[in-house]
Design a protein around this motif. Structure first.
Motif: not given
Length: 294
Positions: A31-50
């Motif tokens: 999931t987006s939230s899990e992926a972000a957490r595992r690279v030390d970021h929050d879910a909104s960070w990965l959402s903005r990238i995707e």
């Protein structure tokens, strides 16, 4: 790092990177939230990238790829795109007259493999002469200072560079007859514009068709379909990439859902079927130019 070739757009690279990272995460079942957490970021960070809102640092991209199980040459190819996405586009020197919503389009137009264009109001910007473009901007609904007009004309002329060179895109254009009869800039400017259209229409990789008044139908609004080139191996993403662009007075629509793109692709095919052939188009344009000369 060496300068990027002119047809390599950071806007397209950012969009491609966003699609690729989203697809790789889906394939990895994370999931987006899990992926972000595992690279030390929050879910909104990965959402903005995707969604291509932000350009990630290549080190963050490497961390995500490692999480998704992508390594070796494939990983390096994606990281190279991440670096390219952080570069400045040639159009950014026109930022004083280029709104963000249109800068996105110019960036994508700079690296298309094909353009399918329907214009019902005026000649498309990629095909305009300088005088015609100048008249368009001087007559814009929102008044411009003369220096702004000249900057806009310079930008428009520089955009046309994509039509030169061996890697120029395939270009299909349907112009409503009203677009070539509207007296933008007066008879002399319009005649010169039409003569240039006739000359351009003989170039390879370019198909120009006129939709005559006699066709009895048209389409309610101009639109552009953009196709982007596939990334070469070993890049892991081989998905078909295209979108529809529609501009408005103060913004733009970018349609990417497959059903939306398919609907506009079908509409463009129908317009091509109703329009004159390229040869008949040139004959009709010559007749219009003669009318203007008289």
């Amino acid at each position: 790092m060496a300068a990027m070739p002119p047809r390599q757009s950071p806007t397209v690279r950012r969009r491609r990177l966003a699609m690729t990272l989203r697809q790789l995460r889906d394939r990895a079942g994370i999931t987006s939230s899990e992926a972000a957490r595992r690279v030390d970021h929050d879910a909104s960070w990965l959402s903005r990238i995707e969604t291509a809102e932000v350009r990630p640092h290549p080190n963050d991209v490497r961390a995500l790829l490692n999480l998704y199980g992508v390594d070796g040459d494939q990983a390096e190819a994606v990281i190279a795109v991440a670096r390219q996405a952080r570069q400045r586009g040639w159009w950014q020197r026109y930022s004083d007259v280029l709104p963000d919503w249109f800068a996105t389009y110019v960036g994508m137009e700079s690296e298309v493999s094909a353009l399918r264009i329907y214009e019902c109001q005026m000649v498309h910007g990629l095909l305009q002469t300088e005088d015609y473009a100048r008249a368009v901007f001087r007559g814009a609904p929102v008044p411009m200072r003369e220096e702004e007009v000249e900057r806009q004309v310079a930008l428009r002329m520089e955009r046309q560079a994509i039509l030169d060179g061996e890697d120029r895109p395939v270009l299909g254009v349907v112009l409503d007859e009203g677009a070539v009869r509207r007296a933008v800039g007066g008879p002399e400017v319009l005649q010169a514009q039409i003569m240039q259209l006739i000359e351009q229409s003989t170039r390879t990789r370019f198909r120009l068709q006129l939709l005559p008044f006699g066709a009895g139908t048209g389409f309610d609004g101009s639109f552009t379909i953009l196709d982007f080139p596939h990334m070469p191996e070993p890049y892991p993403d081989a998905a078909e990439d295209r979108l529809v662009y529609i501009d408005t007075l103060t913004g733009a629509l970018y349609l990417e859902r497959p059903a939306e793109v398919a609907a506009y692709a079908t509409a463009f095919e129908q317009l091509c079927a109703l329009a004159l052939s390229p040869a008949d188009t040139r004959d009709t344009l010559r007749a219009i130019a003669q009318e203007l000369a008289a």
